[in-house]
Design a protein around this motif. Sequence first.
Motif, PDB file in Angstrom:
ATOM      1  N   SER A  18       0.931  -1.154  -0.109  1.00 40.85           N
ATOM      2  CA  SER A  18       0.044   0.206  -0.032  1.00 40.85           C
ATOM      3  C   SER A  18       0.908   1.340   0.087  1.00 40.85           C
ATOM      4  O   SER A  18       1.949   1.283   0.613  1.00 40.85           O
ATOM      5  CB  SER A  18      -1.051  -0.071   1.086  1.00 40.85           C
ATOM      6  OG  SER A  18      -1.765   1.063   1.220  1.00 40.85           O
ATOM      7  N   ALA A  19       0.571   2.012  -0.959  1.00 41.14           N
ATOM      8  CA  ALA A  19       1.363   3.321  -1.079  1.00 41.14           C
ATOM      9  C   ALA A  19       0.683   4.478  -0.101  1.00 41.14           C
ATOM     10  O   ALA A  19      -0.211   5.043  -0.549  1.00 41.14           O
ATOM     11  CB  ALA A  19       1.340   3.812  -2.478  1.00 41.14           C
ATOM     12  N   GLU A  20       1.532   5.095   0.748  1.00 45.99           N
ATOM     13  CA  GLU A  20       1.081   6.123   1.385  1.00 45.99           C
ATOM     14  C   GLU A  20       1.089   7.594   0.745  1.00 45.99           C
ATOM     15  O   GLU A  20       2.073   7.647   0.102  1.00 45.99           O
ATOM     16  CB  GLU A  20       1.941   6.018   2.812  1.00 45.99           C
ATOM     17  CG  GLU A  20       1.659   7.303   3.816  1.00 45.99           C
ATOM     18  CD  GLU A  20       2.309   7.356   4.860  1.00 45.99           C
ATOM     19  OE1 GLU A  20       3.184   8.351   5.048  1.00 45.99           O
ATOM     20  OE2 GLU A  20       2.837   6.528   5.623  1.00 45.99           O
ATOM     21  N   ASP A  22       1.172  11.382   0.095  1.00 46.38           N
ATOM     22  CA  ASP A  22       2.263  12.385   0.556  1.00 46.38           C
ATOM     23  C   ASP A  22       1.531  13.196   2.079  1.00 46.38           C
ATOM     24  O   ASP A  22       2.276  13.792   2.736  1.00 46.38           O
ATOM     25  CB  ASP A  22       2.753  13.338  -0.372  1.00 46.38           C
ATOM     26  CG  ASP A  22       3.809  12.673  -1.244  1.00 46.38           C
ATOM     27  OD1 ASP A  22       4.235  11.362  -1.288  1.00 46.38           O
ATOM     28  OD2 ASP A  22       4.021  12.933  -2.555  1.00 46.38           O
ATOM     29  N   ARG A 246      -6.365   5.695  -4.641  1.00 44.89           N
ATOM     30  CA  ARG A 246      -6.013   6.631  -3.893  1.00 44.89           C
ATOM     31  C   ARG A 246      -6.998   7.091  -2.661  1.00 44.89           C
ATOM     32  O   ARG A 246      -6.279   7.353  -1.682  1.00 44.89           O
ATOM     33  CB  ARG A 246      -5.935   8.010  -4.705  1.00 44.89           C
ATOM     34  CG  ARG A 246      -5.551   9.411  -4.112  1.00 44.89           C
ATOM     35  CD  ARG A 246      -5.690  10.581  -5.141  1.00 44.89           C
ATOM     36  NE  ARG A 246      -5.378  11.555  -4.484  1.00 44.89           N
ATOM     37  CZ  ARG A 246      -6.301  12.806  -3.617  1.00 44.89           C
ATOM     38  NH1 ARG A 246      -7.448  12.105  -3.777  1.00 44.89           N
ATOM     39  NH2 ARG A 246      -5.811  13.711  -3.070  1.00 44.89           N
ATOM     40  N   SER A 249      -6.108   4.819   0.035  1.00 45.68           N
ATOM     41  CA  SER A 249      -4.729   4.923   0.662  1.00 45.68           C
ATOM     42  C   SER A 249      -4.810   5.900   1.953  1.00 45.68           C
ATOM     43  O   SER A 249      -3.981   5.606   3.043  1.00 45.68           O
ATOM     44  CB  SER A 249      -3.855   5.267  -0.200  1.00 45.68           C
ATOM     45  OG  SER A 249      -3.907   6.602  -0.484  1.00 45.68           O
ATOM     46  N   HIS A 255      -0.874   2.351   7.337  1.00 43.72           N
ATOM     47  CA  HIS A 255      -0.478   3.548   7.494  1.00 43.72           C
ATOM     48  C   HIS A 255      -0.448   4.339   8.670  1.00 43.72           C
ATOM     49  O   HIS A 255       0.278   5.061   9.447  1.00 43.72           O
ATOM     50  CB  HIS A 255      -0.896   4.631   6.326  1.00 43.72           C
ATOM     51  CG  HIS A 255      -0.752   4.081   4.976  1.00 43.72           C
ATOM     52  ND1 HIS A 255       0.571   3.483   4.601  1.00 43.72           N
ATOM     53  CD2 HIS A 255      -1.448   4.370   4.049  1.00 43.72           C
ATOM     54  CE1 HIS A 255       0.328   3.027   3.242  1.00 43.72           C
ATOM     55  NE2 HIS A 255      -0.887   3.417   2.671  1.00 43.72           N
TER      56      HIS A 255
END
Length: 323
Positions: A18-20, A22, A246, A249, A255
């Motif tokens: 999973s991409a956090e 910014d 998106r 996330s 996260h």
Amino acid sequence: MTLYDLPLDALRSYRSASAEPDDFDGFWADTLARARSHDLGARFEPVDAGLTTVEVYDVTYAGFGGHPIRAWLVLPAGESGPLPVVVESIGYGGGRGLPHAHLLWASAGFAHFVMDSRGQGSMWSEGVTADPVGSAPSHPGFLTQGIEAPETFYYRRLITDAVRAVEAAHAHPRVDAARTAVIGESQGGGVALALAALLPGLLAIAPDMPFLCDFPRAVTITDHIPYSEVGNYLRTHRTSGERVRRTLSYFDGVHFAARCRAPALFSVALQDTTCPPSTVFAAYNAYAGRTKEIEIYDFNDHEGGGSVQQAAQLRWLPKMLAA
């Protein structure tokens, strides 16, 4: 059901892809600042629930958007306090139910604050809190309501309600705000992870089979609700995949876990087809607190450890919240 996910050795080292975003921290700081611009207005109305060992209060406070949110506060009868408090969020589709369903933690000497989940409470336990915010087209359930943008997503409201629930619990004079734990199963466990990240003063967290974790894997590995709602939505809204990824996330427990510091007692069921064990381990392995444990139930599905896990929490939590 047999084991279908990764082997246990692989689970212990598994990391989410999973991409956090910014602006993850900025998004949540802004969200909570907006919520706190409304007067909390916590009201505690005594309720005669026919119980002699506890005192029950019907609570109303302002959650996301200033919307009225309901809860129960259950206190051990005759205890003047200040009492350590356990704040609980409910599993998917359920509501706060009736007071006699919430005797465990007050019986152990804690104040117990049980938040109703807005718009839920019609699948397995009754709720009374409406969600006054509308939604664009969504798949039946809650996981795709407003999913095209993080600002409109249902879980932005629910997690904010839960932050305000902790603050409402602290408003009662018999609650010791310095000794607070958050707990929950499934959806409630995912919300508890968010709380432990967003409220750094908590002393303990106990998430059982947490939902809302490792969305990239969860929505592809299981066809059970709630995660299957995302795939069903995208089956129709074929061009929305990037926007949906998106949005999710900003709400991924992985996260939140990376920002948590409180001691944690997780639990996972290795045959869980609702919250796959790899998604639970994704959050556990990312958990930044130095003190963390996980109870593993090899042959259970989403019922998890049940009363055995409650017994483990009863041994663990008093040590975490000791004066």
